[in-house]
Each structure stands twice: as C-alpha cells, then as structure tokens.
Design a protein around this motif. Structure first.
Motif, mmCIF file in Angstrom:
data_model
loop_
_atom_site.group_PDB
_atom_site.id
_atom_site.type_symbol
_atom_site.label_atom_id
_atom_site.label_comp_id
_atom_site.label_asym_id
_atom_site.label_seq_id
_atom_site.Cartn_x
_atom_site.Cartn_y
_atom_site.Cartn_z
ATOM 1 N N GLY A 399 0.227 6.399 5.273
ATOM 2 C CA GLY A 399 1.127 6.050 4.178
ATOM 3 C C GLY A 399 2.593 5.894 4.559
ATOM 4 O O GLY A 399 3.422 5.618 3.694
ATOM 5 N N PHE A 400 2.930 6.050 5.809
ATOM 6 C CA PHE A 400 4.343 5.916 6.191
ATOM 7 C C PHE A 400 4.861 4.511 5.889
ATOM 8 O O PHE A 400 6.013 4.323 5.497
ATOM 9 N N HIS A 415 -2.352 -5.316 5.009
ATOM 10 C CA HIS A 415 -2.714 -5.684 6.381
ATOM 11 C C HIS A 415 -4.225 -5.682 6.575
ATOM 12 O O HIS A 415 -4.759 -6.413 7.385
#
Ligand code: SF4
Ligand code: SF4
Lengths: 487, 342
Positions: A399-400, A415
């Motif tokens: 989740g960064f 992505h």
C-alpha cells in the motif's frame, strides 16, 4: 497580506540528500561555439533571418516566424554565423544556427522602448515578451497577441508561478537572482500582472523560504491580483496538475493556466527592464556525481559535453539527468545544446554492483518511506544511486504506492490490470487518467515493480483506443511533451 | 568487480546444478544485493525491499519466539526448524519448477505458523501443517502476492480440523511439563475464572507457543506499526471492536461474555491481530476496507468465543475475513469509483 498555506494529499518528502547545489553561481568562459535550434520545445520551427558568414551580436535576432506557433531565437554569443544545418534534438529534426565567437562581446538590446516598464502599455509589454524570446518559457509559453502559445491571451484567468523545493535536488532561489536580487522577481511578477490585466497570479513557494515569502507578501500586500502561498516542500508539488488542484478557487477543468518557475520570472524582468533577450540560463549541477555542486550561468546553445567536461567527481560512471531524478530524462547523448527548458543537471552514480548483505545493514545513508533504516533517525545526508535496491517480486499489497499517490489513485490496482494487459473501461473507471506521471509509486514500491511505467502503458493504450484523452493534451508535468523527448 | 564473478553464478553454471539456478540466484541476491539499475525515470529507488520488509516482521516476532523457547525449552526450536525446513522445501520446489526466484514470504510464514501451535505439538504434525499451509495456502494460488488466505492460518486450521484429539491435549503451562487443557479462555468459559492480568501479560498461562508472552507481542506489534510494515488500521479496529463488543455484551449478559480486558489478553487475539490479520497480501486494498476487515474480525472473534463450542475464535475469524476480502474490495471499489465518476 495573509499567506495562504496549501498542500495536497499523498506525495513524498525527499529530505537531506547529499549533492544539493550550493547557492553560488559561477559564470563560465564563453563557449567555442553555440548551436541554436530554431525549433523550441513545444513550438514550431522559426525562420532563420541571418546568413552564413554574417556577423551577429549577443542577443541579436537570428530567427523569427510570426505565422506559426514559434518563438524568436537570439544569438547567445557575439560572433559569426558558421552554418545553418539540420540537427536532431530529442528525436525531432530541426534546423539549427551554429555561431562561432568573435572578438567583441557586444550585446544587442531586446527592445528599444524608451519608457520605463511601469509606463508601458499592455501591447508594448506583449511585444517585448514575444520579441525577447521569453514567451517560450513556462509550461505553455506566455500567451501574447503574437503566435506564442496555444493558449489565447484572453482565456488566461490564472497564472501560477511555483518554486516549491519539492524535488530531490532543487535550484536555489538566491542563485537565480542576478544583481537586482529579489527586485527582479518582484518586478517580474508585477510585469506579468500588467501584461495579463484579467488574470490572477498565484505564487507558490516552499514554506521554508520564509524570508522570500515575507518579502513578496509585503510587496504585494495591497495587490488584489497577486497571491502568495506557502506549501510543504513535498514532491510532486511542482507538477502542473497538482499545483492547479491545490490552489483554491482555480477552475481545474481549464487548460489555460500557464505555469512558470522563478527563473522564468527573472527572465521576464531582465527582458523588459534590462533589455536582455533570452540567451542564458542558470543551471544547477546537483547530485554526488559532480565534484562541485553549484549553479552555473550558461549561454543557451552551449554543448552539454563542453559544459560537463571535467566536472564529474569520480572516474566511476555517472548518469546525467535533466531537471528531476524522479521524472526527468537521462541525457545519454551529451552532444546536444543547452536549451531554455533546462534548469538542472543531476549526476547520479550508476551502481551495477549491489551491496554485500544489503538488506541487513543499518542503512546510515539510505532513504526510505518507512523508517526501517537508521538514516531516518540520523541527521546525515542521504546517498542515492541508480541501483534499484532489491529484486522485482510479486506485489505484496503493502500500500505504499497508494499512500504517496498525489492523485489518490490505487496504483497497486491499476498496475495489475496493465501488467496482465487487461486495459479497458475498468481502468478508466478507476480514474487512470488522473495519474500525473510523477513516478512516486515506482519509487516507493517494496517489490520493485515499475508501477508507473505500467500505468503509463495503460494510459497510452487507452488513449490510442480513444477511451481517454491523449496524455499530452491534459498538459501534465513540467515537460510539455514527454513522448517526443524520449531519449 | 563484475557482478558475475561470485560463487553463486559459478555454481549455477555447473552442469548438474543448472536446474537449481533459481536457488543460486536467490542466494546471490541475499548475499550480494542486486546488480540491476533503473531504466529511465524514476532514476532512483527507495531502499525498502522485500527482504528488509520480511526481516522486520521476523524481528518483531522475536520477543514472542524467544519467550516460547524460554518457557518450553529447546523443543520449540525443533518445532520452528521443522516448519522452516518443510515450508522451505515446498517453496523451493515450486520456485525450481516455475523457474522463478524464491519468494521471501515463506521466511515469515515459517515462523508465524509454529508460534500458533500448542507447546507439545508432535513434530510430524508440525510438518504436516507447514506442508499443507504453504502448499494449499499459497502455492496453489500462484505464490506470494496471489494467495487469498494467510498460509500459516491455513496450515493451523488444517491440523486443528484433521487432528482434533491431538491438538486439544497438547497445552502446557510455561516452565512446567504438566499437560493441561485449561487455557485462560477455557477457564472462563467453564468456571468464570479470571486469570490475573500480569500472568497474562508475562506469559504465565497456558496457550500456544507464541501467544502467551503478550508484552512482547504488543511491543513487536507496535514496532511493526511504527515502521509502517504493518498497517495500524487493522489491529486497532480489531482490538477496539473486541473490547467494545465484549463490553456491550457484558453489560447485558455478564456471565456469557468474557470481560473486555480478559478478551484482549487471552488466546491468540493479540498475536493474530498484530501479525496475522495485518498480512498485507490477504487484507483489503483500501484503507476503509482495512477498517472494516478489522471490525469484522473483532465481531466474529467475540461471537465464536462466546457462543460456539470452540473456546478460541481468532483463527476462524481471520480466515473468514480473508475469504471475504475479495468481495469487500470489489464492493468498496465500486462505491468509491461510482461516487467520483461524473
Ligand atoms: S499512479 Fe501516477 S500519479 Fe499516482 S503515484 Fe503513480 S505516477 Fe504518480
Ligand atoms: S508499493 Fe509495490 S508492492 Fe506495495 S502495493 Fe504498491 S505495487 Fe504493490
């Protein structure tokens, strides 16, 4: 005047990297030759108005074409026109005028108006901005009554001037200012105000530039047209779309908002007040690949090869990058002239070697979004190189990427679709179009996935299918046309 | 120095060893770091990477693991070793078959799983659990990152269901050899005995290996949240819900619901909330999803503990929420992106 504090959600603060350019500005001796492309980035080619063998002065007009979207070109040194020939710049062919220096260093003025700038009419300013070449600056050029921008002058309601120190390396404001100091910025902004009677000017500065903010604020305290904002120096605050969406009260749906940096404003001042055409540029040399990190005052058209010669720190190989390590292009070919779109060259050491037991080291100088390296708690400068610092792995949904995305997208979701080549309406629904190509998601990715590149691929495919607008049209980013500049 | 001169590259070029190239390339990555450089923008990358990330989880588990060894002796090391060897073999075989690098995820599973086991679990059961967990919890889905369920929990659940007799009679008090089945939750359910808080915090109660030294678990969990390796939303929502639900329940039916503090400090709750529910792969993608998942875990846990035949509900709750996660994600995405669409 109240200084408004604005910001955006997400983003990332790059702190304490080694290789910041020092404040000083060094002027190098004049180059042996200059190559002046007649097509400026984002514009059409101008028509040469000098002949081979002709003597020219610094600042003398050498090309102009009022009939196409173009910007007048000036000789950046005094000397003789050696040749006019085709060159390829950023993959695009253009004619270029090559000038060899002569004995004199005489200048030709940008204009001959006898009146002081504050006595000039809007029309007069218009003409000076165009004829001095300054109208080629900024994200969309400066709209004038000439053919100088895609934006119509009357359509401009808002103008943004930004210098937010939000990148890894940042040009120093002090280094940009010439002898006139802050006066040049203040007057430059006022000129902009007069030239665009119907528009508001928004000046966005890093809130750490307290002195400069104060000085501007006190100068424009009674000015309704000019507002000053302080921002967190958080990447990608400088991005055009992010700027537009973070300033309150701007119509975010219009594309008619030119964005400038402070150097552009100094150029405006110099053209109008000092009668100096656009012939030079202050360029920061940043990154640990340079022996000296400082600013250079350079003539446009100087070969990068000549500028960079002998300035790298070590025999180790370095990568030269234009303007930003996050979304700038690598300068693989140094046989190209300096152009008005450059404000920084960054030298980053290449690192093919890796590091013994890298994952287990304390990381005294390692940057990370997570405080898993001791560098987060130490005051030391951080290092960077081109190593990707880890193996590519499957996405672990840490989740960064979503945490940093300035457009509040879910890169980890986007992505995945793009990677499996499922590029359809689903991605449009997930607002892939809002991506501003800041590349932060790739920077932070734990699994070293080229997230942003996959998203970009998705956008290109969708644009080709007509499901979203061409990325270029939304005017995202500092580079007016990223596609064309792929090296 | 050229990157290709190291021992692992040489080994992988030896004829008979070629098919194990993936093992050597993984080892090379661990020892020498990566030799790859960025192509185009962004030219630089964050230093966080999967090995560091996973190492941090293992470090955070150390207090609990060391306490287990202290309480129950070297047999615990044997349990952990068996888990690593079996889980590792499955992982490596799949990597060799797929010709992909070995994913680091099993390093975490390999320690999380054995710490959920009761102290006297026979080694063959450990082996079966590790094998089943890694194979059916992860590899069948396509490996790390694609699994729906937490592999450690899959293994644990399997042996609980497959060997109920063995699994209920293997609890021990710390620092003693007496077999007991009286875990604090069981004691409450049977006789409303409330184990003292300090005994619970320091580990002086019967329970699975890694779940009893609760001070250490809390420290490890906070450490993980602080370094952002685990997302704080799930544990907070989970523990908060358990406490709140137990409080409300206790208000109406004090003899049925264990009181909040006892709920929090018993069973595998802290261990599960800090180390298993937070597994990023199996938890929801969005932040709101994470809150909801934590709340659901909390509700299920209290419900199972209070009303089912089982004394403990953490494992089932997390597995259940794992199963709901894809649905939750889909639902949240459709709400989030419908609202915004003009
Ligand atoms: S998705 Fe686009 S806008 Fe968001 S972080 Fe990635 S590159 Fe930046
Ligand atoms: S940062 Fe990378 S690994 Fe983490 S969620 Fe995003 S894409 Fe996945």
């Amino acid at each position: 005047m109240k200084i408004k504090s604005i910001t955006f959600r997400g983003g990332y603060r790059f702190k304490r990297f080694k290789g910041q350019p020092r404040e000083e500005t060094v002027t190098l001796p004049l180059p042996d030759k200059v190559i002046l492309p007649l097509k400026r980035d984002g514009f059409e080619e101008a028509m040469p108005c000098v002949e081979v063998g002709q003597k020219v002065l610094t600042g003398q007009l050498i090309a102009r074409d009022d009939n196409s979207l173009s910007s007048p070109i000036h000789s950046s040194i005094s000397g003789m026109v050696e040749s006019v020939k085709k060159i390829t710049l950023n993959g695009v062919k253009t004619a270029a005028v090559i000038i060899k220096p002569g004995q004199s260093e005489e200048w030709a003025p940008a204009h001959n108006s006898p009146s002081a700038w504050d006595k000039m009419t809007e029309d007069e300013l218009d003409e000076i901005l165009y004829i001095s070449g300054v109208s080629s600056l900024g994200s969309n050029g400066i709209p004038t009554r000439f053919n100088s921008s895609r934006i119509g002058k009357k359509d401009v309601k808002d103008i943004i001037v930004a210098h937010t120190d939000s990148d890894v390396f940042n040009v120093s404001i002090q280094a940009l200012l010439g002898d006139a100091g802050m006066e040049s910025v203040i007057t430059g902004l006022k000129i902009l105000g007069v030239a665009f009677q119907g528009a508001r000017v928004h000046v966005v500065l890093s809130r750490n530039q307290k002195k400069i903010i104060k000085e501007l604020a006190s100068n424009f305290s009674s000015d309704q047209k000019i507002s000053v904002y302080g921002v967190k120096p958080k990447y990608p605050q400088d991005n055009r779309n992010i700027l537009i969406s973070s300033i309150p009260g701007i119509n975010t749906h219009t594309r008619n908002i030119p964005v400038f940096n402070l150097q552009d404003i100094v150029h405006i001042y110099e053209a109008v007040v000092k009668k100096k055409p656009l012939v030079e540029r202050v360029v920061a040399f940043s990154g640990s690949g340079f022996e000296q990190n400082r600013h250079y005052r350079l003539r446009l058209g100087t070969l990068l090869e000549d500028i960079l010669k002998g300035k790298t720190a070590v025999p180790k190989s370095v990568r030269f990058i234009m303007n930003s390590v996050l979304n700038g292009k690598a300068l693989d070919d140094l046989d190209r002239p300096l152009t008005e779109k450059m404000h920084q060259i960054i030298a980053v050491p290449e690192n093919h070697e890796g590091e013994l037991l890298a994952f287990a080291r304390p990381g005294m100088r390692k940057d990370s979004i997570t405080p898993v390296f001791v560098a987060s708690f130490l005051p030391f400068g951080k290092k960077l190189d081109t190593n990707i610092n880890g193996e590519e792995r499957a996405c672990i949904s840490c989740g960064f990427c979503a945490d940093v995305c300035p457009s509040r997208l879910l890169p980890q979701l986007l992505h995945r679709y793009a990677e499996r080549n499922i590029i359809n309406e689903k991605l449009v629904q997930y607002r892939i179009e809002d991506c501003v190509d800041c590349n932060l998601c790739t920077y932070v990715c734990t699994s070293k996935i080229p997230v942003a590149a996959l998203i970009k691929k998705g956008k290109e495919k969708l644009a080709a299918d007509g499901l979203i607008q061409e990325p270029g049209e939304t005017g995202s980013g500092k580079d007016s046309n990223p596609e064309k500049e792929r090296v | 120095m050229k990157g290709s001169d190291n021992i692992f590259d040489k080994l992988s070029r030896i004829r008979g060893l070629k098919r194990f190239a993936t093992i050597f390339s993984t080892l090379k990555g661990i020892v020498y770091g990566v030799q790859e450089i960025s192509v185009g923008a962004p030219h630089i990358r964050d230093n966080i990477e999967i090995k560091r990330y996973m190492s941090c989880v293992i470090i955070a588990l150390m207090p609990a693991a060391l306490a287990a060894i202290y309480f129950h002796g070297l047999y615990v090391l044997a349990i952990i070793a068996v888990s690593y060897v079996v889980g590792g073999l499955v992982e490596v075989s799949f990597a060799v078959i797929r010709k992909k690098d070995i994913e680091e995820g099993f390093l975490v599973t390999g320690i999380i799983f054995p710490l959920t086991l009761p102290p006297a679990t026979p080694l063959w059961i450990v082996a079966v659990g590790a094998f089943f967990g890694v194979l059916f919890g992860k590899e069948v889905f396509g490996g790390t990152g694609r699994n729906i369920f937490n592999p450690a929990l899959v293994g644990r659940l399997f042996i609980t269901i497959a060997f109920p007799g063995v699994m209920s009679g293997v609890y021990k008090m710390p620092l003693s050899d007496a077999i007991t089945s009286a875990t604090p939750l069981g004691l409450f359910k049977a006789d409303h005995v409330i184990t003292p808080v300090w005994d619970l915090l320091l580990g002086m109660s019967a329970g699975s290996l890694g779940e009893v030294f609760r001070l250490g678990i809390i420290a490890g969990g906070l450490f993980l949240m602080f370094i952002k390796v685990s997302n704080f939303r799930i544990p907070i929502a989970y523990l908060g819900t358990v406490a709140l639900f137990a409080f409300i329940g206790g208000f109406f039916a004090p003899n049925v619901f264990a009181p909040p503090l006892l709920q929090l400090l018993t069973g595998g709750l802290l261990y599960g909330a800090f180390f298993m529910a937070t597994d990023p792969v199996t938890s929801p993608m969005t932040n709101s999803g994470k809150w909801i998942a934590g709340i659901l875990c909390g509700i299920f846990t209290v419900l199972i503990r209070t009303f089912s035949g089982y004394t403990e509900g953490v494992m089932f709750s997390i597995i259940l929420v794992n199963a709901l996660t894809p649905v939750l994600d889909t639902a949240i995405l459709s709400i989030k992106y419908k609202a915004v669409k003009k």
